[in-house]
Design a protein around this motif. Structure first.
Motif, PDB file in Angstrom:
ATOM      1  N   GLN A   1       0.790  -1.196  -0.024  1.00 52.42           N
ATOM      2  CA  GLN A   1      -0.039  -0.060  -0.086  1.00 52.42           C
ATOM      3  C   GLN A   1       0.759   1.310  -0.029  1.00 52.42           C
ATOM      4  OE1 GLN A   1      -4.013  -1.428   2.244  1.00 52.42           O
ATOM      5  NE2 GLN A   1      -2.278  -0.923   3.875  1.00 52.42           N
TER       6      GLN A   1
ATOM      7  N   ASP B   1      -2.759   0.648  -7.943  1.00 48.16           N
ATOM      8  CA  ASP B   1      -3.391   1.248  -6.519  1.00 48.16           C
ATOM      9  C   ASP B   1      -3.420  -0.078  -5.613  1.00 48.16           C
ATOM     10  OD1 ASP B   1      -3.716   3.600  -7.161  1.00 48.16           O
ATOM     11  OD2 ASP B   1      -5.935   3.114  -8.003  1.00 48.16           O
ATOM     12  N   ARG B   2      -3.839  -1.224  -5.938  1.00 45.04           N
ATOM     13  CA  ARG B   2      -3.824  -2.413  -5.330  1.00 45.04           C
ATOM     14  C   ARG B   2      -2.714  -3.539  -5.936  1.00 45.04           C
ATOM     15  NH1 ARG B   2      -6.643  -5.455  -1.586  1.00 45.04           N
ATOM     16  NH2 ARG B   2      -6.911  -7.533  -1.945  1.00 45.04           N
TER      17      ARG B   2
END
Length: 695
Positions: free
Chosen positions: A106, A129-130
């Protein structure tokens, strides 16, 4: 008594009456309850959740009630604050309590650092993003040295980057330390176990293997462990590619390589396929493969060559080997047209420009130092000094599509073969590029023809004009009547076939010999086969010889409709043929009238004269022979045709070798020289062939 009996009955009736009253009252209450308004199907602006629950058979049933054992989502605003999440599951390894199932990154600073560590690693995009990495974390075993080096340099712009990467390193190390330590120890000793075989096969690695008896290098896309059910063994499958030509472009030819399971340790170099960096003579190997790659690149397109050696052909159960000594035509585009079921088409090569990895955490200079390509430096050793290999650069001769030259790495990855056609055996084959040779044309082939000078000049002029300027003339209908068709008529053995062979030899173009047997007798298939052959021959600028063409030239009759169909097909196809065609026949008087308007030149071959036979004897015997002039005159008087003279001389050579125990005369090119034939050998053979009095 009757009164006593009636009392209970009355009581029962009363109970029933009371019960009916209660039921009617309940029904009245139910009927008085307000009803829900009817709603049109699918009109509510709501989402209704249904929850899956396994039944006794293990199948999911859907319910409206939420399961009582459901828990809240583990990932939420609170867990989003952490640099990365480590998802664990109970381990069945007695050495630890948990196994790491996956890691969710993250931290934006950690993502940037991992972008450098995993640059160009297939299937990974670190700026998502992930960003999720799942066990067994192969990329980090392959790139562990790069990750550790980045931490050791400790040159980060922000402290978060250093802290997050160090934490990530420590967490993964506990999970991967056994694999990392095993890989380091095994590679140091030049051996590997099957358990850790995958650790030396990082994607994008150059892989060495032997394919079809030829050393080859492939580029690795990925690897995975599978099971061979037939053999009961596991194996590591390597998904690789090499550079091939599909007739239009260079592309990626996908190949699967396998290393089967073995016990204990084995030398890395004993594997069927292993990384090129472990090859004991890597530099010499690369020099050989670069040389071969240049040859492969130069053979893209159409080429007329010679070949001697083993070639691969198509069989019912895969590729089979052929021993070939023939002139060949290298042309993958024609291969695809002739053999649509075996046609090859490849994904195009991606032109990639190398660049140093850039990331906010590392300066440009240091990033360039961090670049860790295990082969590029070795390859570059040969780039500047490659001229010594003696392979000319590929030139565009106008017949090849425009394309960029292959890079040095792509030359290493080039396959060892090209696809083409063996003229002698009439087979489409794969030819190894290092066995392709230049053709040694016969310099005096056309001069040796026994024909009047005027006829020879006319034939040569027509063929030369057609090969070079076939587009200068056109019919009223475009593409019609561009070909040149010559009929060679005469008895056997007078030089009809030799004429077409000599013309092709003199013009340095292929000679394609076609007979009625090559086309078959089925009219439905003849036209397709004939059109395909004529298209290819025209494309190759070849001379086409239809030997003993009587079956197609003979006059049509009302008694044989199938034969009439074949003649009609042949007449129609010839109208649009754009090359040079020689037709030979022994029965010129039986030719169908329609052919006369399509034949441009007819050459009649009379029976050989004494002078012609003497010339043929002299030509076959060569310049250095013991046969005197008077004996040549005697031989010339014997009524033989050219083919008979050649056969007698060949038989005499075998007799001379047998009787005199002659050793073959050595030749400069390594071939056996001719046996010395004397007049006594010829007299023996002629006496056998023609009786006791052969003169």
């Amino acid at each position: 008594m009757s009164g006593e009996k009636d009392a209970p009955k009355k009581s029962d009736e009363a109970e029933k009456s009371n019960s009916d009253t209660v039921e009617k009252g309940d029904q009245t209450l139910k009927d008085d309850k307000p009803k829900e308004p009817e709603v049109p199907h699918g009109s509510l602006t709501e989402a209704k959740a249904l929850y899956g629950k396994k039944d006794s058979d293990g199948k999911y049933q859907w319910e409206t009630e939420e399961p009582v054992d459901a828990v809240d989502a583990a990932e939420n605003e609170k867990t989003a604050r952490y640099a990365f999440l480590v998802r664990k599951q109970i381990s069945y390894d007695s050495r630890k309590k948990y196994d790491i199932h996956s890691v969710i990154v993250q931290s934006p600073w950690l993502k940037k650092a991992l972008g450098v560590v995993l640059e160009d690693y297939p299937g990974i995009t670190t700026n998502l993003d992930r960003l999720v990495f799942r066990a067994p974390f192969h990329p980090f075993v392959h790139r562990w040295t790069r990750l550790a080096d980045m931490l050791e340099k400790n040159e980060f712009e922000e402290e978060f980057q250093r802290e997050h990467l160090q934490l990530f390193h420590d967490v993964l190390f506990e999970e991967l330390k056994n694999a990392i330590a095993a890989k380091t120890d095994l590679v140091k000793n030049g051996v590997i176990t099957f358990e850790y075989l995958w650790t030396i096969f990082e994607p994008q690695t150059l892989v060495y293997s032997v394919s079809g008896g030829k050393e080859c290098v492939f580029k690795l896309n990925s690897s995975k462990t599978l099971t061979d059910q037939r053999r009961g063994l596991d194996f590591l499958q390597l998904d690789t590619w090499s550079v091939d030509w599909d007739g239009v472009k260079f592309g990626q030819h996908m190949t699967y390589l396998q290393d089967y399971e073995f016990t204990g340790t084995t030398p890395i170099t004993s594997l069927h396929a292993y990384p090129l960096e472990f090859h004991p003579e890597k530099e010499q190997l690369m020099a050989r493969l670069l040389h071969r790659g240049k040859l492969f690149e130069s053979f893209a397109g159409y080429h007329y060559k010679a070949y001697r050696g083993v070639a691969l052909g198509y069989g019912r159960c895969g590729m089979i080997r052929h021993n070939i000594e023939s002139r060949i035509i290298i042309d993958c585009e024609a291969h695809n047209r002739f053999l649509p079921n075996n046609a090859v088409y490849f994904s195009p090569l991606i032109s990639r420009t190398r660049k140093a990895p850039r990331v906010a955490a590392v300066s440009d200079d240091d990033a360039e130092e961090n670049e860790n390509d295990q082969y590029e430096d070795a390859i570059d050793l040969f780039v500047d000094d490659f001229d010594y290999l003696g392979v000319p650069d590929t030139e565009d001769d106008g017949t090849k599509p425009e394309r960029r030259p292959l890079t040095t790495e792509e030359l290493l990855l080039a396959v060892s073969y090209v696809r083409g056609y063996a003229i002698k055996t009439k087979k489409w084959l794969w030819f190894y590029v290092d066995q392709v040779e230049e053709i040694k044309f016969a310099e005096n082939a056309f001069a040796s023809l026994v024909l009047p000078k005027e006829q020879k000049s006319l034939i040569r002029a027509f063929v030369e004009s057609q090969v070079k300027y076939k587009d200068d003339f056109d019919d009223v209908i475009a593409g019609k009547g561009r070909g040149m068709i010559m009929l060679l008529a005469g008895p056997p053995g007078v030089g009809k076939t030799l004429t077409s062979e000599s013309v092709a030899e003199d013009m340095r173009v292929p000679l394609y010999v076609m007979s009625a047997g090559d086309l078959g007798i089925d009219p439905s298939g003849i036209e397709e086969s004939l059109n395909l052959v004529l298209d290819m021959v025209s494309k190759w600028n070849a001379v086409l010889l239809l030997d003993e063409a009587d079956v197609f030239l003979e006059a049509r009759s009302s008694n044989d409709l199938e034969r009439n169909k074949m003649v009609s097909i042949f007449l129609r196809v010839l109208e649009y043929y754009e090359g040079v065609l020689f037709l030979t026949t022994n029965r010129v008087k039986n030719i169908d009238e329609a052919f006369h308007s399509r034949i441009h030149v007819t050459v009649n071959y009379p029976s050989l004269s004494t002078e012609s036979r003497r010339h043929i004897w002299q030509t076959f015997l060569g310049h250095d022979h013991p046969i005197g002039s008077k004996d040549l005159d005697r031989l010339a008087k014997v009524n033989l045709n050219g083919r008979q003279i050649k056969n007698i001389l060949k038989t005499s050579q075998m007799l001379a070798r047998s009787q005199d125990n002659q050793a073959p005369v050595p030749a400069k090119d390594g071939k056996r020289g001719p046996v010395r034939v004397e007049m006594r050998h010829l007299e023996t053979i002629l006496a056998i062939e023609r009786g006791t009095s052969w003169e």
